[in-house]
Design a protein around this motif. Structure first.
Motif, mmCIF file in Angstrom:
data_model
loop_
_atom_site.group_PDB
_atom_site.id
_atom_site.type_symbol
_atom_site.label_atom_id
_atom_site.label_comp_id
_atom_site.label_asym_id
_atom_site.label_seq_id
_atom_site.Cartn_x
_atom_site.Cartn_y
_atom_site.Cartn_z
ATOM 1 N N ALA A 104 12.260 9.873 -4.720
ATOM 2 C CA ALA A 104 13.350 10.850 -4.805
ATOM 3 C C ALA A 104 13.437 11.521 -6.161
ATOM 4 C CB ALA A 104 14.685 10.175 -4.487
ATOM 5 N N PHE A 105 12.895 10.880 -7.203
ATOM 6 C CA PHE A 105 13.000 11.418 -8.554
ATOM 7 C C PHE A 105 11.726 12.154 -9.000
ATOM 8 C CE2 PHE A 105 15.896 7.819 -8.253
ATOM 9 C CZ PHE A 105 17.083 8.413 -8.637
ATOM 10 N N ASN A 106 10.751 12.284 -8.102
ATOM 11 C CA ASN A 106 9.511 13.012 -8.386
ATOM 12 C C ASN A 106 9.617 14.375 -7.718
ATOM 13 O OD1 ASN A 106 6.863 14.077 -8.304
ATOM 14 N ND2 ASN A 106 5.970 12.040 -8.462
ATOM 15 N N ASN A 107 9.999 15.391 -8.484
ATOM 16 C CA ASN A 107 10.265 16.698 -7.900
ATOM 17 C C ASN A 107 9.032 17.328 -7.264
ATOM 18 O OD1 ASN A 107 12.921 16.487 -8.685
ATOM 19 N ND2 ASN A 107 12.702 17.735 -10.519
ATOM 20 N N ALA A 108 7.854 17.078 -7.832
ATOM 21 C CA ALA A 108 6.625 17.614 -7.250
ATOM 22 C C ALA A 108 6.364 16.980 -5.889
ATOM 23 C CB ALA A 108 5.443 17.381 -8.195
ATOM 24 N N GLN A 135 12.310 -3.065 3.073
ATOM 25 C CA GLN A 135 11.396 -3.711 2.128
ATOM 26 C C GLN A 135 10.753 -2.680 1.209
ATOM 27 O OE1 GLN A 135 8.715 -6.470 3.993
ATOM 28 N NE2 GLN A 135 7.550 -6.852 2.130
ATOM 29 N N LEU A 136 10.349 -1.542 1.766
ATOM 30 C CA LEU A 136 9.752 -0.488 0.946
ATOM 31 C C LEU A 136 10.774 0.075 -0.035
ATOM 32 C CD1 LEU A 136 7.422 1.419 0.236
ATOM 33 C CD2 LEU A 136 8.158 2.900 2.135
ATOM 34 N N LEU A 137 11.979 0.345 0.430
ATOM 35 C CA LEU A 137 13.015 0.920 -0.434
ATOM 36 C C LEU A 137 13.415 -0.025 -1.554
ATOM 37 C CD1 LEU A 137 15.129 2.484 2.436
ATOM 38 C CD2 LEU A 137 13.989 3.779 0.626
ATOM 39 N N ARG A 138 13.430 -1.314 -1.267
ATOM 40 C CA ARG A 138 13.778 -2.280 -2.299
ATOM 41 C C ARG A 138 12.638 -2.491 -3.291
ATOM 42 N NH1 ARG A 138 16.791 -6.182 2.163
ATOM 43 N NH2 ARG A 138 18.705 -4.930 2.264
ATOM 44 N N THR A 139 11.442 -2.047 -2.902
ATOM 45 C CA THR A 139 10.290 -2.137 -3.797
ATOM 46 C C THR A 139 10.215 -0.927 -4.729
ATOM 47 O OG1 THR A 139 9.028 -3.413 -2.168
ATOM 48 C CG2 THR A 139 7.770 -2.340 -3.915
ATOM 49 N N VAL A 140 10.440 0.273 -4.183
ATOM 50 C CA VAL A 140 10.218 1.501 -4.967
ATOM 51 C C VAL A 140 11.510 2.182 -5.400
ATOM 52 C CG1 VAL A 140 8.016 1.884 -3.824
ATOM 53 C CG2 VAL A 140 10.050 3.019 -2.938
ATOM 54 N N GLY A 141 12.648 1.809 -4.827
ATOM 55 C CA GLY A 141 13.895 2.489 -5.157
ATOM 56 C C GLY A 141 14.189 3.621 -4.194
ATOM 57 N N PRO A 142 15.204 4.433 -4.476
ATOM 58 C CA PRO A 142 15.610 5.506 -3.567
ATOM 59 C C PRO A 142 14.459 6.448 -3.233
ATOM 60 C CG PRO A 142 17.229 5.223 -5.301
ATOM 61 C CD PRO A 142 16.050 4.394 -5.688
ATOM 62 N N MET A 143 14.366 6.823 -1.966
ATOM 63 C CA MET A 143 13.329 7.748 -1.521
ATOM 64 C C MET A 143 13.943 8.967 -0.849
ATOM 65 S SD MET A 143 10.365 5.233 0.050
ATOM 66 C CE MET A 143 9.378 6.677 0.549
ATOM 67 N N ALA A 144 13.367 10.121 -1.141
ATOM 68 C CA ALA A 144 13.703 11.336 -0.411
ATOM 69 C C ALA A 144 12.985 11.255 0.934
ATOM 70 C CB ALA A 144 13.249 12.565 -1.185
ATOM 71 N N ALA A 195 0.830 -1.205 0.000
ATOM 72 C CA ALA A 195 0.000 0.000 0.000
ATOM 73 C C ALA A 195 0.865 1.255 0.000
ATOM 74 C CB ALA A 195 -0.928 -0.008 1.218
ATOM 75 N N ALA A 196 1.933 1.245 0.794
ATOM 76 C CA ALA A 196 2.832 2.401 0.826
ATOM 77 C C ALA A 196 3.529 2.584 -0.518
ATOM 78 C CB ALA A 196 3.868 2.227 1.941
ATOM 79 N N ALA A 197 3.947 1.482 -1.140
ATOM 80 C CA ALA A 197 4.607 1.568 -2.438
ATOM 81 C C ALA A 197 3.671 2.155 -3.487
ATOM 82 C CB ALA A 197 5.096 0.187 -2.869
ATOM 83 N N ASP A 198 2.398 1.756 -3.453
ATOM 84 C CA ASP A 198 1.424 2.327 -4.385
ATOM 85 C C ASP A 198 1.318 3.840 -4.198
ATOM 86 O OD1 ASP A 198 0.861 -0.118 -5.514
ATOM 87 O OD2 ASP A 198 -0.953 -0.468 -4.340
ATOM 88 N N SER A 199 1.312 4.299 -2.946
ATOM 89 C CA SER A 199 1.246 5.737 -2.672
ATOM 90 C C SER A 199 2.473 6.444 -3.218
ATOM 91 C CB SER A 199 1.127 5.974 -1.158
ATOM 92 O OG SER A 199 -0.109 5.524 -0.658
ATOM 93 N N VAL A 200 3.652 5.878 -2.991
ATOM 94 C CA VAL A 200 4.890 6.490 -3.490
ATOM 95 C C VAL A 200 4.862 6.580 -5.009
ATOM 96 C CG1 VAL A 200 7.392 6.223 -3.682
ATOM 97 C CG2 VAL A 200 6.251 5.757 -1.499
ATOM 98 N N ASN A 201 4.430 5.514 -5.653
ATOM 99 C CA ASN A 201 4.403 5.492 -7.121
ATOM 100 C C ASN A 201 3.380 6.458 -7.696
ATOM 101 O OD1 ASN A 201 6.444 3.554 -7.302
ATOM 102 N ND2 ASN A 201 4.998 1.846 -7.165
ATOM 103 N N VAL A 209 18.288 4.475 0.875
ATOM 104 C CA VAL A 209 18.446 3.415 -0.123
ATOM 105 C C VAL A 209 18.273 2.064 0.546
ATOM 106 C CG1 VAL A 209 19.950 4.811 -1.585
ATOM 107 C CG2 VAL A 209 20.956 3.350 0.187
ATOM 108 N N GLY A 210 17.908 1.076 -0.258
ATOM 109 C CA GLY A 210 17.689 -0.260 0.265
ATOM 110 C C GLY A 210 18.870 -1.189 0.112
#
Length: 217
Positions: free
Chosen positions: A37-41, A124-133, A12-18, A62-63
Motif C-alpha cells: 500500500a505504501f509503494n506508489n509505483a 497470514q500474508l497481511l500480517r507478514t507484509v503489512g497493509p496492502m492495496a 513467496a507472495a511476501a517476497d513479491s510484494v516486498n 489489514v491483518g
C-alpha cells in the motif's frame, strides 16, 4: 493447502510484494490483486493491470484491527461497533485518512477504505507484509473472480505471484459503508446485508441509503 504449503506460498507472495510486484490473493469475498500500500509505483501498476484509472481508488486490507488506528485520523464508536460485529469479514469501511500518510491510492478525497478479510491465507500474508492495496482481481468492468485460475485468465503475466487457496467462500464483493461523514451510508451492497449493519448501528436500513433524507444527525 496444508500448513507447510501455505507457509511456502505466503513467503513467496511476501517476497513479491516486498519487491514492488503484484500478487493475486484469496479472500473470503472474491480473489484480489494486491500490492504494498505504501509503494506508489506498485499501486499504479495495479491500476494499470486492471485497466482502471485513479478515479476508482484502491482499498486497503489489514491483518489486524490495531493496524487501522495508524491509517485513519478518526476512530469513533460507529467504527468500533461495526468492526467488532463484522471483522474479519465482508465489510469495508470508508474512514477519514490519517494526514501523515504519503501513499497514493487514487482519488480518495481524504479518505481510506479498509477491510480485514476472513481468510487464513490472506491474513497470514497481511500480517507478514503489512497493509496492502487490494482490488478485485479482474479487469475493470469484468466479473470479479472467485478462483485463482479465473483471475489468471484475466490478468495473466501482469501479476508476479498467484496464491491459490481454492474457491472463495462468499463469492460476493464486500459491503461498503461510508463513515467519513456525519451520517453513515452504504455505498455498495454486498456480503453483509444492510439490515444487519443497521441493527448494529441502531438505525433503520432505509436511513443508510445515501439518497435518503438524513434529517438531524
Amino acid at each position: 493447502m496444508d500448513s507447510a504449503d501455505r507457509k511456502a506460498a505466503v513467503a513467496a507472495a511476501a517476497d513479491s510484494v516486498n519487491r514492488g510486484e503484484l500478487v493475486v490473493m484469496p479472500t473470503d469475498t472474491v480473489y484480489g490483486i494486491g500490492a504494498d500500500a505504501f509503494n506508489n509505483a506498485a499501486v499504479a501498476d495495479l491500476l494499470q493491470a486492471k485497466h482502471r484509472g485513479p478515479d476508482y481508488p484502491v482499498a486497503v486490507l489489514v491483518g489486524s484491527w490495531d493496524t487501522v488506528s495508524g491509517l485513519t485520523s478518526a476512530i469513533d464508536s460507529r467504527t468500533r461497533l461495526l468492526v467488532e460485529a463484522f471483522w474479519p469479514g465482508g465489510l469495508s469501511l470508508v474512514l477519514p485518512q490519517a494526514p501523515s500518510l504519503s501513499w497514493n491510492l487514487g482519488d480518495t478525497r481524504g479518505t481510506v477504505m479498509v477491510r480485514m478479510p476472513n481468510h487464513p491465507v490472506a491474513l497470514q500474508l497481511l500480517r507478514t507484509v503489512g497493509p496492502m492495496a487490494v482490488s478485485s482481481a479482474n479487469i475493470h468492468g469484468h466479473r470479479p473472480p472467485t478462483t485463482a485460475l479465473a483471475a489468471r485468465q484475466q490478468l495473466g503475466d501482469s501479476v508476479a505471484c498467484y496464491l491459490d487457496a481454492g474457491e472463495s467462500a462468499l463469492g460476493e464483493a464486500s459491503t461498503i459503508v461510508d463513515l467519513s461523514q456525519a451520517r453513515p451510508s452504504i455505498l455498495r451492497h454486498g456480503a453483509v446485508p444492510s439490515e444487519r449493519i443497521a441493527a448494529v448501528l441502531g438505525l433503520s436500513a432505509a436511513s443508510l441509503d445515501p439518497k435518503a433524507d438524513g434529517g438531524e444527525d
